[in-house]
Design a protein around this motif. Structure first.
Motif, mmCIF file in Angstrom:
data_model
loop_
_atom_site.group_PDB
_atom_site.id
_atom_site.type_symbol
_atom_site.label_atom_id
_atom_site.label_comp_id
_atom_site.label_asym_id
_atom_site.label_seq_id
_atom_site.Cartn_x
_atom_site.Cartn_y
_atom_site.Cartn_z
ATOM 1 N N ILE A 109 0.642 -1.380 0.127
ATOM 2 C CA ILE A 109 0.541 -0.346 -0.350
ATOM 3 C C ILE A 109 1.321 1.440 -0.136
ATOM 4 O O ILE A 109 0.217 2.131 -0.724
ATOM 5 C CB ILE A 109 -1.086 0.331 1.391
ATOM 6 N N VAL A 110 2.282 1.300 1.088
ATOM 7 C CA VAL A 110 2.824 2.301 1.283
ATOM 8 C C VAL A 110 3.133 2.855 -0.719
ATOM 9 O O VAL A 110 3.372 3.532 -0.824
ATOM 10 C CB VAL A 110 4.016 1.776 2.175
ATOM 11 N N ASP A 111 4.139 1.630 -1.183
ATOM 12 C CA ASP A 111 4.100 1.882 -2.017
ATOM 13 C C ASP A 111 3.347 2.948 -3.497
ATOM 14 O O ASP A 111 3.946 3.044 -4.599
ATOM 15 C CB ASP A 111 5.373 0.344 -3.354
ATOM 16 N N ALA A 112 2.378 1.637 -3.251
ATOM 17 C CA ALA A 112 0.986 1.562 -4.533
ATOM 18 C C ALA A 112 0.489 3.233 -4.600
ATOM 19 O O ALA A 112 0.693 3.998 -5.297
ATOM 20 C CB ALA A 112 -0.164 0.910 -4.091
ATOM 21 N N LEU A 113 0.735 4.185 -2.600
ATOM 22 C CA LEU A 113 0.630 5.519 -2.738
ATOM 23 C C LEU A 113 1.616 6.825 -3.124
ATOM 24 O O LEU A 113 1.457 7.556 -2.532
ATOM 25 C CB LEU A 113 0.154 5.760 -1.375
ATOM 26 N N ASP A 114 2.655 5.786 -3.376
ATOM 27 C CA ASP A 114 4.134 6.498 -3.762
ATOM 28 C C ASP A 114 4.464 7.573 -2.225
ATOM 29 O O ASP A 114 4.488 8.247 -2.694
ATOM 30 C CB ASP A 114 3.999 6.768 -5.194
ATOM 31 N N LEU A 115 4.119 6.896 -1.041
ATOM 32 C CA LEU A 115 4.442 7.993 0.123
ATOM 33 C C LEU A 115 6.196 8.443 0.043
ATOM 34 O O LEU A 115 7.012 8.061 0.104
ATOM 35 C CB LEU A 115 3.662 7.573 1.326
ATOM 36 N N PRO A 116 6.313 9.538 0.935
ATOM 37 C CA PRO A 116 7.292 9.772 0.517
ATOM 38 C C PRO A 116 8.384 9.302 1.748
ATOM 39 O O PRO A 116 8.089 8.984 2.845
ATOM 40 C CB PRO A 116 7.303 11.511 1.266
ATOM 41 N N TYR A 117 9.463 8.866 1.067
ATOM 42 C CA TYR A 117 10.588 7.895 1.784
ATOM 43 C C TYR A 117 11.051 8.495 3.317
ATOM 44 O O TYR A 117 11.768 9.368 2.671
ATOM 45 C CB TYR A 117 10.862 6.855 1.210
ATOM 46 N N ILE A 118 11.740 8.142 4.388
ATOM 47 C CA ILE A 118 12.441 8.694 5.324
ATOM 48 C C ILE A 118 13.426 8.067 5.734
ATOM 49 O O ILE A 118 14.186 8.772 5.258
ATOM 50 C CB ILE A 118 11.724 9.663 6.493
ATOM 51 N N THR A 119 13.708 7.544 6.149
ATOM 52 C CA THR A 119 14.422 6.029 6.153
ATOM 53 C C THR A 119 14.241 5.405 7.188
ATOM 54 O O THR A 119 13.001 4.685 6.746
ATOM 55 C CB THR A 119 15.068 7.082 8.007
ATOM 56 N N ARG A 120 14.705 4.812 7.520
ATOM 57 C CA ARG A 120 14.335 2.722 7.857
ATOM 58 C C ARG A 120 15.060 2.918 9.760
ATOM 59 O O ARG A 120 15.525 3.725 10.389
ATOM 60 C CB ARG A 120 15.420 1.683 7.201
ATOM 61 N N ILE A 121 14.536 2.282 10.184
ATOM 62 C CA ILE A 121 14.392 2.147 11.938
ATOM 63 C C ILE A 121 14.219 0.403 12.275
ATOM 64 O O ILE A 121 13.894 -0.512 11.268
ATOM 65 C CB ILE A 121 13.723 2.555 13.011
ATOM 66 N N ARG A 122 14.745 0.191 13.322
ATOM 67 C CA ARG A 122 14.714 -0.471 14.160
ATOM 68 C C ARG A 122 13.249 -1.004 14.681
ATOM 69 O O ARG A 122 13.071 0.257 15.672
ATOM 70 C CB ARG A 122 15.836 -1.101 14.762
ATOM 71 N N ALA A 123 12.227 -1.925 14.798
ATOM 72 C CA ALA A 123 10.853 -1.513 15.382
ATOM 73 C C ALA A 123 10.829 -2.954 16.185
ATOM 74 O O ALA A 123 10.991 -3.696 15.751
ATOM 75 C CB ALA A 123 9.974 -1.319 14.226
ATOM 76 N N ASN A 124 10.063 -2.724 17.017
ATOM 77 C CA ASN A 124 10.230 -3.714 18.311
ATOM 78 C C ASN A 124 8.633 -4.213 17.799
ATOM 79 O O ASN A 124 7.605 -3.376 18.719
ATOM 80 C CB ASN A 124 10.476 -2.785 19.544
ATOM 81 N N LEU A 125 8.394 -4.715 18.395
ATOM 82 C CA LEU A 125 6.885 -5.178 18.292
ATOM 83 C C LEU A 125 6.497 -6.270 19.270
ATOM 84 O O LEU A 125 7.617 -6.495 20.332
ATOM 85 C CB LEU A 125 7.442 -6.780 17.305
#
Length: 122
Positions: free
Chosen positions: A45-61
């Motif tokens: 969905i993010v790719d289809a909407l072409d949302l502006p990219y900021i960075t990558r992070i480590r997310a804790n689940l």
């Protein structure tokens, strides 16, 4: 006031994403009180909407594992006001986290078809 319904014991509400130069898109999100961020959207969905990219992070689940995930920006309509929010590109379904409902009242009638209301605290 934002209204939604309980489906399959999940509190769900629709969020409107404002896209530059394109029509707005309405996305159904599960209200996730265990998620402290604003929004997650599946990567496709993010790719289809072409949302502006900021960075990558480590997310804790929730299972205490850590995964690398992309961070994007989105503009949404939140209680009638356009607002910029951080979106984590991950998961199978859109999630609305507690950073969006902070300082609001969340009411859920937990039965199939029950009402979900996110309203300003007065």
């Amino acid at each position: 006031m934002i209204n939604g319904f309980v489906v399959g014991l999940q509190a769900r509400v629709n969020i409107v994403l404002c896209l530059a130069g394109r029509p707005d898109v309405e996305i159904e999100c599960v209200v996730d009180t265990g998620f402290e961020g604003t929004l997650t959207l599946p990567l496709d969905i993010v790719d289809a909407l072409d949302l502006p990219y900021i960075t990558r992070i480590r997310a804790n689940l929730a299972d205490d594992s850590n995964v690398m995930t992309r961070i994007h920006l989105a503009r949404i309509i939140w209680h009638g006001i356009e607002r910029e929010v951080v979106v984590l590109a991950m998961g199978r379904r859109p999630l609305l986290g507690t950073a969006l409902i902070e300082d609001y009242h969340l009411s859920v009638d937990f039965y199939e078809g029950g009402s979900v209301v996110i309203d300003e605290i007065v």
